[in-house]
Design an enzyme around this catalytic site. Structure first.
Site, PDB file in Angstrom:
ATOM      1  N   HIS A   1       0.826  -1.201   0.000  1.00 16.82           N
ATOM      2  CA  HIS A   1       0.000   0.000   0.000  1.00 16.82           C
ATOM      3  C   HIS A   1       0.865   1.258   0.000  1.00 16.82           C
ATOM      4  O   HIS A   1       2.033   1.240   0.394  1.00 16.82           O
ATOM      5  CB  HIS A   1      -0.927  -0.001   1.208  1.00 16.82           C
ATOM      6  CG  HIS A   1      -2.053  -0.978   1.084  1.00 16.82           C
ATOM      7  ND1 HIS A   1      -3.051  -1.087   2.022  1.00 16.82           N
ATOM      8  CD2 HIS A   1      -2.352  -1.894   0.126  1.00 16.82           C
ATOM      9  CE1 HIS A   1      -3.913  -2.015   1.646  1.00 16.82           C
ATOM     10  NE2 HIS A   1      -3.502  -2.526   0.493  1.00 16.82           N
TER      11      HIS A   1
ATOM     12  N   GLU B   1       0.821   3.845   1.918  1.00 18.85           N
ATOM     13  CA  GLU B   1       1.284   4.255   3.244  1.00 18.85           C
ATOM     14  C   GLU B   1       2.574   3.536   3.619  1.00 18.85           C
ATOM     15  O   GLU B   1       3.527   4.159   4.102  1.00 18.85           O
ATOM     16  CB  GLU B   1       0.205   3.967   4.304  1.00 18.85           C
ATOM     17  CG  GLU B   1      -1.101   4.701   4.072  1.00 18.85           C
ATOM     18  CD  GLU B   1      -2.125   3.930   3.242  1.00 18.85           C
ATOM     19  OE1 GLU B   1      -3.325   4.194   3.412  1.00 18.85           O
ATOM     20  OE2 GLU B   1      -1.736   3.066   2.418  1.00 18.85           O
TER      21      GLU B   1
ATOM     22  N   CYS C   1      -6.107   1.226   5.730  1.00 20.73           N
ATOM     23  CA  CYS C   1      -6.610  -0.049   6.246  1.00 20.73           C
ATOM     24  C   CYS C   1      -5.964  -0.316   7.612  1.00 20.73           C
ATOM     25  O   CYS C   1      -5.072   0.417   8.048  1.00 20.73           O
ATOM     26  CB  CYS C   1      -6.291  -1.184   5.273  1.00 20.73           C
ATOM     27  SG  CYS C   1      -4.529  -1.614   5.203  1.00 20.73           S
TER      28      CYS C   1
END
EC number: 3.5.4.12
Length: 178
Positions: free
Chosen positions: A84, A86, A110
């Site tokens: 992801h 992030e 998430c």
């Protein structure tokens, strides 16, 4: 002295718009056909210290791994493999640490990214979309953030679009006072 040289322009990007735009521009690097997400980590001095987007891990060919969202076997989808935005922003940091920083991100994180954000010491998450608000993953992420004291808020842009015009650098400024 003319008025043009004495007055700054009014339509410049303020810091929040700039950082979210950097996250969105970073997302354009993603090869994912269905989701392009970017993240931008900023320190307390408004300096960018990390940028990332969703993609396959370094050294793993994105031509050999699947990009589909659904399949009978989960191993035939992107989900076990993709990193992801992030995670990539934290791993790509250009600073010793990101403690006390803010993260601008296109999608609300998430639960797995929330854990990374908390462990990295990031104190604020600014997101554009929370379209998976009711999912177990984002519900868990919100709980983790609250327990860890990480603030989060939805970003409200001043502009719905920011245009990058590569030709504008070649135009000459008007000499007429406005």
């Amino acid at each position: 002295m003319s008025d043009i040289s004495c007055k700054k322009r009014d339509d410049y990007l303020e810091w929040p718009e700039y950082f979210m735009a950097v996250a969105f521009l970073s997302a354009q690097r993603s090869k994912d056909p269905s989701s392009q997400v970017g993240a931008c980590i900023v320190n307390t001095e408004n300096k960018i210290v990390g940028i990332g987007y969703n993609g396959m891990p370094n050294g793993c060919s994105d031509d050999l791994l699947p990009w589909r969202r659904t399949a009978e076997n989960k191993l035939d989808t992107k989900y076990p493999y993709v990193c992801h935005a992030e995670l990539n922003a934290i791993m790509n940091k250009n600073s010793a640490d990101v403690k006390g920083c803010s993260m601008y991100v296109a999608l609300f994180p998430c639960n797995e990214c929330a854990k990374l954000i908390i462990q990295a010491g990031i104190k604020e998450v600014i997101f554009m979309s929370d379209k998976y608000h009711d999912s177990e993953e984002t519900t868990a992420a919100r709980l983790l953030f609250k327990l860890a004291g990480v603030t989060f808020r939805k970003f409200t842009p001043k502009y719905s679009k920011i245009v990058i015009d590569f030709d504008s650098i070649n135009s000459r400024p008007s000499q007429k006072p406005q």
